[in-house]
Write a protein that holds these residues in place. Sequence first.
Motif, PDB file in Angstrom:
ATOM      1  N   GLY A 117       2.899   7.112   5.094  1.00  0.00           N
ATOM      2  CA  GLY A 117       3.243   8.097   4.089  1.00  0.00           C
ATOM      3  C   GLY A 117       4.561   8.765   4.430  1.00  0.00           C
ATOM      4  N   GLN A 118       4.953   9.699   3.588  1.00  0.00           N
ATOM      5  CA  GLN A 118       6.250  10.352   3.763  1.00  0.00           C
ATOM      6  C   GLN A 118       6.180  11.499   4.763  1.00  0.00           C
ATOM      7  OE1 GLN A 118       4.187  10.992   1.333  1.00  0.00           O
ATOM      8  NE2 GLN A 118       4.160  13.223   1.078  1.00  0.00           N
ATOM      9  N   GLY A 119       4.982  11.935   5.093  1.00  0.00           N
ATOM     10  CA  GLY A 119       4.810  13.006   6.072  1.00  0.00           C
ATOM     11  C   GLY A 119       4.640  14.367   5.414  1.00  0.00           C
ATOM     12  N   VAL A 126       0.863  -1.181   0.000  1.00  0.00           N
ATOM     13  CA  VAL A 126       0.000   0.000   0.000  1.00  0.00           C
ATOM     14  C   VAL A 126       0.896   1.226   0.000  1.00  0.00           C
ATOM     15  CG1 VAL A 126      -1.695   1.325   1.303  1.00  0.00           C
ATOM     16  CG2 VAL A 126      -1.866  -1.178   1.217  1.00  0.00           C
ATOM     17  N   GLN A 127       0.579   2.182  -0.853  1.00  0.00           N
ATOM     18  CA  GLN A 127       1.316   3.436  -0.891  1.00  0.00           C
ATOM     19  C   GLN A 127       0.392   4.563  -0.416  1.00  0.00           C
ATOM     20  OE1 GLN A 127       1.213   1.496  -4.007  1.00  0.00           O
ATOM     21  NE2 GLN A 127       2.856   0.355  -3.006  1.00  0.00           N
ATOM     22  N   LEU A 128       0.960   5.453   0.377  1.00  0.00           N
ATOM     23  CA  LEU A 128       0.206   6.575   0.937  1.00  0.00           C
ATOM     24  C   LEU A 128       0.921   7.872   0.609  1.00  0.00           C
ATOM     25  CD1 LEU A 128      -0.416   5.040   4.487  1.00  0.00           C
ATOM     26  CD2 LEU A 128      -2.010   5.047   2.560  1.00  0.00           C
ATOM     27  N   VAL A 129       0.169   8.863   0.129  1.00  0.00           N
ATOM     28  CA  VAL A 129       0.750  10.159  -0.208  1.00  0.00           C
ATOM     29  C   VAL A 129      -0.085  11.255   0.446  1.00  0.00           C
ATOM     30  CG1 VAL A 129       1.354  11.764  -2.052  1.00  0.00           C
ATOM     31  CG2 VAL A 129       1.620   9.295  -2.402  1.00  0.00           C
ATOM     32  N   GLU A 130       0.569  12.023   1.325  1.00  0.00           N
ATOM     33  CA  GLU A 130      -0.108  13.103   2.032  1.00  0.00           C
ATOM     34  C   GLU A 130       0.022  14.414   1.265  1.00  0.00           C
ATOM     35  OE1 GLU A 130       2.070  10.782   5.448  1.00  0.00           O
ATOM     36  OE2 GLU A 130       2.584  11.556   3.473  1.00  0.00           O
ATOM     37  N   SER A 131      -0.913  15.315   1.517  1.00  0.00           N
ATOM     38  CA  SER A 131      -0.840  16.676   1.001  1.00  0.00           C
ATOM     39  C   SER A 131      -1.645  17.580   1.921  1.00  0.00           C
ATOM     40  CB  SER A 131      -1.387  16.759  -0.431  1.00  0.00           C
ATOM     41  OG  SER A 131      -2.735  16.357  -0.473  1.00  0.00           O
ATOM     42  N   GLU A 135       1.092  24.257  19.550  1.00  0.00           N
ATOM     43  CA  GLU A 135       1.432  22.904  19.996  1.00  0.00           C
ATOM     44  C   GLU A 135       1.071  21.840  18.964  1.00  0.00           C
ATOM     45  OE1 GLU A 135       1.319  25.684  23.165  1.00  0.00           O
ATOM     46  OE2 GLU A 135      -0.322  25.140  21.803  1.00  0.00           O
ATOM     47  N   ASP A 136       0.314  22.201  17.952  1.00  0.00           N
ATOM     48  CA  ASP A 136      -0.023  21.255  16.888  1.00  0.00           C
ATOM     49  C   ASP A 136       1.081  21.169  15.830  1.00  0.00           C
ATOM     50  OD1 ASP A 136      -3.340  22.559  17.121  1.00  0.00           O
ATOM     51  OD2 ASP A 136      -2.644  20.619  17.899  1.00  0.00           O
ATOM     52  N   THR A 137       2.086  22.007  15.946  1.00  0.00           N
ATOM     53  CA  THR A 137       3.197  21.986  14.992  1.00  0.00           C
ATOM     54  C   THR A 137       3.906  20.641  15.034  1.00  0.00           C
ATOM     55  OG1 THR A 137       3.533  24.378  15.097  1.00  0.00           O
ATOM     56  CG2 THR A 137       5.415  23.020  14.408  1.00  0.00           C
ATOM     57  N   ALA A 138       4.005  19.997  13.878  1.00  0.00           N
ATOM     58  CA  ALA A 138       4.608  18.670  13.791  1.00  0.00           C
ATOM     59  C   ALA A 138       4.617  18.222  12.338  1.00  0.00           C
ATOM     60  CB  ALA A 138       3.830  17.663  14.635  1.00  0.00           C
ATOM     61  N   VAL A 139       5.300  17.123  12.097  1.00  0.00           N
ATOM     62  CA  VAL A 139       5.149  16.419  10.827  1.00  0.00           C
ATOM     63  C   VAL A 139       3.998  15.440  10.997  1.00  0.00           C
ATOM     64  CG1 VAL A 139       6.214  14.918   9.111  1.00  0.00           C
ATOM     65  CG2 VAL A 139       7.589  16.666  10.272  1.00  0.00           C
ATOM     66  N   TYR A 140       3.040  15.516  10.095  1.00  0.00           N
ATOM     67  CA  TYR A 140       1.862  14.652  10.157  1.00  0.00           C
ATOM     68  C   TYR A 140       2.014  13.525   9.146  1.00  0.00           C
ATOM     69  CZ  TYR A 140      -0.540  17.858  13.270  1.00  0.00           C
ATOM     70  OH  TYR A 140      -0.895  18.611  14.369  1.00  0.00           O
ATOM     71  N   TYR A 141       1.772  12.301   9.626  1.00  0.00           N
ATOM     72  CA  TYR A 141       1.926  11.112   8.805  1.00  0.00           C
ATOM     73  C   TYR A 141       0.588  10.398   8.632  1.00  0.00           C
ATOM     74  CZ  TYR A 141       6.925  11.594   9.801  1.00  0.00           C
ATOM     75  OH  TYR A 141       8.212  12.062   9.910  1.00  0.00           O
ATOM     76  N   CYS A 142       0.319  10.002   7.415  1.00  0.00           N
ATOM     77  CA  CYS A 142      -0.835   9.158   7.147  1.00  0.00           C
ATOM     78  C   CYS A 142      -0.445   7.704   7.422  1.00  0.00           C
ATOM     79  CB  CYS A 142      -1.267   9.326   5.699  1.00  0.00           C
ATOM     80  SG  CYS A 142      -2.717   8.357   5.220  1.00  0.00           S
ATOM     81  N   ASN A 143      -1.374   6.965   7.993  1.00  0.00           N
ATOM     82  CA  ASN A 143      -1.127   5.569   8.349  1.00  0.00           C
ATOM     83  C   ASN A 143      -2.272   4.698   7.859  1.00  0.00           C
ATOM     84  OD1 ASN A 143      -1.992   3.441  10.666  1.00  0.00           O
ATOM     85  ND2 ASN A 143       0.223   3.409  10.359  1.00  0.00           N
ATOM     86  N   ALA A 144      -1.927   3.508   7.404  1.00  0.00           N
ATOM     87  CA  ALA A 144      -2.943   2.509   7.067  1.00  0.00           C
ATOM     88  C   ALA A 144      -2.572   1.204   7.748  1.00  0.00           C
ATOM     89  CB  ALA A 144      -3.030   2.314   5.563  1.00  0.00           C
ATOM     90  N   LEU A 145      -3.575   0.553   8.296  1.00  0.00           N
ATOM     91  CA  LEU A 145      -3.385  -0.724   8.973  1.00  0.00           C
ATOM     92  C   LEU A 145      -4.183  -1.777   8.234  1.00  0.00           C
ATOM     93  CD1 LEU A 145      -2.187  -2.101  11.559  1.00  0.00           C
ATOM     94  CD2 LEU A 145      -4.416  -1.694  12.621  1.00  0.00           C
ATOM     95  N   GLY A 192      -5.213  29.590  15.566  1.00  0.00           N
ATOM     96  CA  GLY A 192      -6.633  29.827  15.367  1.00  0.00           C
ATOM     97  C   GLY A 192      -7.111  29.501  13.969  1.00  0.00           C
ATOM     98  N   GLY A 193      -6.175  29.285  13.074  1.00  0.00           N
ATOM     99  CA  GLY A 193      -6.517  28.989  11.687  1.00  0.00           C
ATOM    100  C   GLY A 193      -6.844  27.521  11.462  1.00  0.00           C
ATOM    101  N   SER A 194      -7.048  27.184  10.198  1.00  0.00           N
ATOM    102  CA  SER A 194      -7.447  25.828   9.816  1.00  0.00           C
ATOM    103  C   SER A 194      -6.595  25.308   8.672  1.00  0.00           C
ATOM    104  CB  SER A 194      -8.920  25.809   9.380  1.00  0.00           C
ATOM    105  OG  SER A 194      -9.783  26.207  10.419  1.00  0.00           O
ATOM    106  N   LEU A 195      -6.460  24.003   8.633  1.00  0.00           N
ATOM    107  CA  LEU A 195      -5.830  23.306   7.521  1.00  0.00           C
ATOM    108  C   LEU A 195      -6.565  22.000   7.310  1.00  0.00           C
ATOM    109  CD1 LEU A 195      -1.955  23.616   8.112  1.00  0.00           C
ATOM    110  CD2 LEU A 195      -3.250  24.618   6.221  1.00  0.00           C
ATOM    111  N   ARG A 196      -6.516  21.513   6.068  1.00  0.00           N
ATOM    112  CA  ARG A 196      -7.085  20.208   5.768  1.00  0.00           C
ATOM    113  C   ARG A 196      -6.003  19.343   5.121  1.00  0.00           C
ATOM    114  NH1 ARG A 196     -11.162  18.133   1.105  1.00  0.00           N
ATOM    115  NH2 ARG A 196     -12.375  16.610   2.300  1.00  0.00           N
ATOM    116  N   LEU A 197      -5.706  18.228   5.763  1.00  0.00           N
ATOM    117  CA  LEU A 197      -4.754  17.271   5.225  1.00  0.00           C
ATOM    118  C   LEU A 197      -5.498  16.190   4.447  1.00  0.00           C
ATOM    119  CD1 LEU A 197      -2.367  16.749   8.284  1.00  0.00           C
ATOM    120  CD2 LEU A 197      -2.300  18.514   6.518  1.00  0.00           C
ATOM    121  N   SER A 198      -4.880  15.757   3.370  1.00  0.00           N
ATOM    122  CA  SER A 198      -5.440  14.676   2.569  1.00  0.00           C
ATOM    123  C   SER A 198      -4.412  13.569   2.424  1.00  0.00           C
ATOM    124  CB  SER A 198      -5.829  15.180   1.169  1.00  0.00           C
ATOM    125  OG  SER A 198      -6.796  16.203   1.242  1.00  0.00           O
ATOM    126  N   CYS A 199      -4.897  12.343   2.301  1.00  0.00           N
ATOM    127  CA  CYS A 199      -4.018  11.199   2.102  1.00  0.00           C
ATOM    128  C   CYS A 199      -4.647  10.298   1.045  1.00  0.00           C
ATOM    129  CB  CYS A 199      -3.833  10.442   3.404  1.00  0.00           C
ATOM    130  SG  CYS A 199      -2.883   8.908   3.235  1.00  0.00           S
TER     131      CYS A 199
END
Length: 116
Positions: free
Chosen positions: A107-109, A2-7, A88-98, A15-22
């Motif tokens: 994913g690559q993060g 399985v391959q996962l690609v985040e964006s 405190e939400d600052t981080a590299v976000y990774y998509c995961n599949a089980l 206070g702002g918003s973001l939407r991550l996709s995988c």
Amino acid sequence: QVQLVESGGGLVQAGGSLRLSCAASGIIFRINAMGWYRQAPGKQRELVAAIARGGSTNYADSVKGRFTISRDNAKNMVYLQMNSLEPEDTAVYYCNALDYSRHDYWGQGTQVTVSS
């Protein structure tokens, strides 16, 4: 496999918003749960949110009420809507599949940076 690609990561003010996709590809039928993890500098990788194939969800206490995970099985996509972001939400976000054999795929993060 399985391959996962985040964006969708980036820089946002507190206070702002973001939407991550995988996007998932490969042997999709093997996937059971999908989720998002994050790792901040000097910290361990932690679960942010997870969603089972049937739609049940699980969230870290720190993001409950602010983040929403969703999944489109037809498109093999999982999303993370992040509102009321905090530094405190600052981080590299990774998509995961089980998969059903309990094998993890990553994913690559994508970097999320929240400025104060």
